[in-house]
Design a protein around this motif. Structure first.
Motif, PDB file in Angstrom:
ATOM      1  N   ARG A  45       0.019   7.037   7.786  1.00 61.18           N
ATOM      2  CA  ARG A  45      -0.093   5.367   7.907  1.00 61.18           C
ATOM      3  C   ARG A  45       0.982   4.924   7.168  1.00 61.18           C
ATOM      4  O   ARG A  45       1.392   3.724   7.512  1.00 61.18           O
ATOM      5  CB  ARG A  45      -1.392   5.116   7.554  1.00 61.18           C
ATOM      6  CG  ARG A  45      -2.802   5.291   8.133  1.00 61.18           C
ATOM      7  CD  ARG A  45      -4.255   5.155   7.616  1.00 61.18           C
ATOM      8  NE  ARG A  45      -3.892   3.565   7.357  1.00 61.18           N
ATOM      9  CZ  ARG A  45      -4.979   3.095   6.520  1.00 61.18           C
ATOM     10  NH1 ARG A  45      -5.940   3.709   5.978  1.00 61.18           N
ATOM     11  NH2 ARG A  45      -4.978   1.593   6.363  1.00 61.18           N
ATOM     12  N   ILE A  46       1.178   5.189   5.797  1.00 60.70           N
ATOM     13  CA  ILE A  46       1.999   4.658   4.985  1.00 60.70           C
ATOM     14  C   ILE A  46       3.616   4.773   5.681  1.00 60.70           C
ATOM     15  O   ILE A  46       4.223   3.720   5.743  1.00 60.70           O
ATOM     16  CB  ILE A  46       2.072   5.274   3.751  1.00 60.70           C
ATOM     17  CG1 ILE A  46       0.854   5.035   2.865  1.00 60.70           C
ATOM     18  CG2 ILE A  46       3.258   5.093   2.667  1.00 60.70           C
ATOM     19  CD1 ILE A  46       0.552   5.851   1.725  1.00 60.70           C
ATOM     20  N   ARG A  47       3.837   5.615   6.202  1.00 63.24           N
ATOM     21  CA  ARG A  47       4.994   5.879   6.789  1.00 63.24           C
ATOM     22  C   ARG A  47       5.143   5.061   8.078  1.00 63.24           C
ATOM     23  O   ARG A  47       6.349   4.311   8.254  1.00 63.24           O
ATOM     24  CB  ARG A  47       5.569   7.357   7.275  1.00 63.24           C
ATOM     25  CG  ARG A  47       5.918   8.228   6.120  1.00 63.24           C
ATOM     26  CD  ARG A  47       6.502   9.545   6.516  1.00 63.24           C
ATOM     27  NE  ARG A  47       6.463  10.451   5.527  1.00 63.24           N
ATOM     28  CZ  ARG A  47       5.573  11.315   5.094  1.00 63.24           C
ATOM     29  NH1 ARG A  47       4.505  11.588   5.948  1.00 63.24           N
ATOM     30  NH2 ARG A  47       5.656  12.071   3.991  1.00 63.24           N
ATOM     31  N   ALA A  48       4.118   4.994   8.894  1.00 64.32           N
ATOM     32  CA  ALA A  48       4.206   4.024  10.030  1.00 64.32           C
ATOM     33  C   ALA A  48       4.103   2.404   9.623  1.00 64.32           C
ATOM     34  O   ALA A  48       5.021   1.955  10.522  1.00 64.32           O
ATOM     35  CB  ALA A  48       2.919   4.367  10.821  1.00 64.32           C
ATOM     36  N   CYS A  49       3.742   2.197   8.655  1.00 63.24           N
ATOM     37  CA  CYS A  49       3.551   0.791   8.378  1.00 63.24           C
ATOM     38  C   CYS A  49       4.747   0.285   7.520  1.00 63.24           C
ATOM     39  O   CYS A  49       5.131  -0.880   7.394  1.00 63.24           O
ATOM     40  CB  CYS A  49       2.205   0.328   7.760  1.00 63.24           C
ATOM     41  SG  CYS A  49       2.128   0.937   6.337  1.00 63.24           S
ATOM     42  N   GLY A  50       5.727   1.381   6.755  1.00 70.73           N
ATOM     43  CA  GLY A  50       6.508   1.046   5.928  1.00 70.73           C
ATOM     44  C   GLY A  50       6.262   0.517   4.741  1.00 70.73           C
ATOM     45  O   GLY A  50       7.284  -0.141   4.040  1.00 70.73           O
ATOM     46  N   ALA A  51       5.130   1.016   4.106  1.00 73.58           N
ATOM     47  CA  ALA A  51       4.913   0.467   2.743  1.00 73.58           C
ATOM     48  C   ALA A  51       5.604   1.229   1.966  1.00 73.58           C
ATOM     49  O   ALA A  51       5.893   2.442   2.106  1.00 73.58           O
ATOM     50  CB  ALA A  51       3.239   0.696   2.610  1.00 73.58           C
ATOM     51  N   THR A  52       5.861   0.557   0.589  1.00 75.44           N
ATOM     52  CA  THR A  52       6.693   1.172  -0.607  1.00 75.44           C
ATOM     53  C   THR A  52       5.598   1.798  -1.540  1.00 75.44           C
ATOM     54  O   THR A  52       6.262   2.345  -2.531  1.00 75.44           O
ATOM     55  CB  THR A  52       7.577   0.394  -1.211  1.00 75.44           C
ATOM     56  OG1 THR A  52       6.993  -0.888  -1.588  1.00 75.44           O
ATOM     57  CG2 THR A  52       8.669   0.098  -0.145  1.00 75.44           C
ATOM     58  N   GLY A  53       4.205   1.521  -1.332  1.00 76.94           N
ATOM     59  CA  GLY A  53       3.432   1.871  -2.297  1.00 76.94           C
ATOM     60  C   GLY A  53       1.914   1.813  -1.693  1.00 76.94           C
ATOM     61  O   GLY A  53       1.631   1.721  -0.617  1.00 76.94           O
ATOM     62  N   VAL A  54       1.066   2.282  -2.796  1.00 77.73           N
ATOM     63  CA  VAL A  54      -0.353   2.416  -2.318  1.00 77.73           C
ATOM     64  C   VAL A  54      -1.080   1.525  -3.473  1.00 77.73           C
ATOM     65  O   VAL A  54      -0.690   1.910  -4.588  1.00 77.73           O
ATOM     66  CB  VAL A  54      -0.961   3.716  -2.169  1.00 77.73           C
ATOM     67  CG1 VAL A  54      -0.618   4.308  -0.874  1.00 77.73           C
ATOM     68  CG2 VAL A  54      -0.748   4.670  -3.456  1.00 77.73           C
ATOM     69  N   ALA A  97       1.090  10.475  -3.093  1.00 77.66           N
ATOM     70  CA  ALA A  97       1.880   9.329  -3.545  1.00 77.66           C
ATOM     71  C   ALA A  97       3.072   9.807  -4.582  1.00 77.66           C
ATOM     72  O   ALA A  97       4.385   9.335  -4.105  1.00 77.66           O
ATOM     73  CB  ALA A  97       1.323   8.194  -4.150  1.00 77.66           C
ATOM     74  N   SER A  98       2.852  10.589  -5.401  1.00 78.69           N
ATOM     75  CA  SER A  98       3.867  10.799  -6.265  1.00 78.69           C
ATOM     76  C   SER A  98       4.632  12.014  -5.591  1.00 78.69           C
ATOM     77  O   SER A  98       5.953  11.785  -5.920  1.00 78.69           O
ATOM     78  CB  SER A  98       3.119  11.690  -7.672  1.00 78.69           C
ATOM     79  OG  SER A  98       4.118  12.235  -8.469  1.00 78.69           O
ATOM     80  N   ARG A  99       4.291  12.913  -4.759  1.00 78.42           N
ATOM     81  CA  ARG A  99       5.051  13.605  -3.943  1.00 78.42           C
ATOM     82  C   ARG A  99       6.174  12.931  -3.142  1.00 78.42           C
ATOM     83  O   ARG A  99       7.069  13.297  -2.877  1.00 78.42           O
ATOM     84  CB  ARG A  99       4.175  14.427  -3.269  1.00 78.42           C
ATOM     85  CG  ARG A  99       3.659  15.690  -3.980  1.00 78.42           C
ATOM     86  CD  ARG A  99       2.854  16.695  -2.752  1.00 78.42           C
ATOM     87  NE  ARG A  99       2.359  17.623  -3.723  1.00 78.42           N
ATOM     88  CZ  ARG A  99       1.062  18.291  -3.068  1.00 78.42           C
ATOM     89  NH1 ARG A  99       0.825  18.205  -1.763  1.00 78.42           N
ATOM     90  NH2 ARG A  99       0.560  19.275  -3.834  1.00 78.42           N
ATOM     91  N   ASN A 100       5.651  11.908  -2.789  1.00 81.37           N
ATOM     92  CA  ASN A 100       6.369  10.875  -2.136  1.00 81.37           C
ATOM     93  C   ASN A 100       7.227   9.977  -2.411  1.00 81.37           C
ATOM     94  O   ASN A 100       7.673   9.122  -1.814  1.00 81.37           O
ATOM     95  CB  ASN A 100       5.586  10.432  -0.668  1.00 81.37           C
ATOM     96  CG  ASN A 100       5.409  11.540   0.103  1.00 81.37           C
ATOM     97  OD1 ASN A 100       6.032  12.115   1.101  1.00 81.37           O
ATOM     98  ND2 ASN A 100       4.212  12.267  -0.111  1.00 81.37           N
ATOM     99  N   GLY A 101       7.131   9.635  -3.916  1.00 82.04           N
ATOM    100  CA  GLY A 101       8.011   8.651  -4.468  1.00 82.04           C
ATOM    101  C   GLY A 101       7.396   7.205  -4.206  1.00 82.04           C
ATOM    102  O   GLY A 101       8.263   6.457  -4.294  1.00 82.04           O
ATOM    103  N   LEU A 102       6.159   7.049  -4.216  1.00 83.41           N
ATOM    104  CA  LEU A 102       5.349   5.827  -3.900  1.00 83.41           C
ATOM    105  C   LEU A 102       5.075   5.241  -5.063  1.00 83.41           C
ATOM    106  O   LEU A 102       4.676   5.599  -6.189  1.00 83.41           O
ATOM    107  CB  LEU A 102       4.261   6.010  -2.929  1.00 83.41           C
ATOM    108  CG  LEU A 102       4.731   6.386  -1.629  1.00 83.41           C
ATOM    109  CD1 LEU A 102       3.267   6.629  -0.691  1.00 83.41           C
ATOM    110  CD2 LEU A 102       5.468   5.470  -0.798  1.00 83.41           C
ATOM    111  N   PHE A 103       5.279   3.775  -5.279  1.00 83.38           N
ATOM    112  CA  PHE A 103       4.750   2.941  -6.164  1.00 83.38           C
ATOM    113  C   PHE A 103       3.136   3.155  -5.996  1.00 83.38           C
ATOM    114  O   PHE A 103       2.716   2.954  -4.835  1.00 83.38           O
ATOM    115  CB  PHE A 103       5.224   1.547  -5.998  1.00 83.38           C
ATOM    116  CG  PHE A 103       4.835   0.403  -6.940  1.00 83.38           C
ATOM    117  CD1 PHE A 103       5.466   0.389  -8.249  1.00 83.38           C
ATOM    118  CD2 PHE A 103       3.786  -0.410  -6.504  1.00 83.38           C
ATOM    119  CE1 PHE A 103       5.017  -0.718  -9.005  1.00 83.38           C
ATOM    120  CE2 PHE A 103       3.495  -1.335  -7.283  1.00 83.38           C
ATOM    121  CZ  PHE A 103       3.965  -1.487  -8.730  1.00 83.38           C
TER     122      PHE A 103
END
Length: 183
Positions: free
Chosen positions: A116-125, A140-146
């Motif tokens: 979902r995060i990749r599809a919508c382009g979010a930079t974090g959760v 989130a940590s594994r993928n470098g997300l805020f």
């Protein structure tokens, strides 16, 4: 050593005034909290997303806020029109009016949200504390997300999340207490 999480006053905080009141927002600014959360409800329907974010950018600058929403399509619209504005997909939807089959799909997509995060382009959760502990902070940590964790009000949980290097922002109704615990 990573810096401790920033503190966000949820709806201005409730330590000295009622939530989402002018007094709560004033107190949140005086408390030393790095973020103050406020809700805007009508952004999903009728094309309100872009005008609301345009207004926020004009008032706060592109790096002065984080746009969070439960709605993937709203995150996608913000990400597309304002690529430098930080966006966070909010996870931990309330059950209200959701049938059991749909709720099971929603919960699975919240426990494993990367598609979902990749599809919508979010930079974090922006994630409810129970989901954060379950799987989301690790992913989130594994993928470098805020990461933002909400709404944490008990001392024991605040201490744990404030000590967790994967948490960027702790959202609480008790910003003064969180700041004191953070030291």
């Amino acid at each position: 050593m990573p810096s401790p999480p920033a503190v966000s006053a949820h709806r201005g905080g409730t330590e000295r005034a009622g939530a989402a009141t002018w007094q709560a927002y004033e107190d949140a600014l005086l408390s030393g909290a790095e973020y103050v959360e406020f809700d805007i409800r009508r952004t999903v329907a009728a094309g309100y997303v872009v005008p609301v974010v345009e207004r926020a950018v004009a008032l706060l600058g592109e790096d002065g806020f984080v746009a969070t929403t439960l709605e993937d399509r709203s995150v996608a619209a913000i990400s597309r029109v304002f690529p430098r504005v930080r966006t966070a997909l909010s996870l931990g939807r309330h059950r209200g009016g959701v049938g059991p089959a749909r709720l099971a799909r929603i919960r699975l997509s919240e426990l494993l949200p990367m598609r979902r995060i990749r599809a919508c382009g979010a930079t974090g959760v922006a994630v409810h504390q129970r989901l954060a502990r379950a799987t989301v902070l690790r992913e989130a940590s594994r993928n470098g997300l805020f990461t933002m964790v909400w709404t944490v009000n008990e001392d024991r949980q605040m201490r744990a999340f404030l000590a967790d290097p994967r948490v960027d922002v702790l959202i609480t109704d008790r910003p003064r207490r969180a700041l004191a615990l953070r030291g």
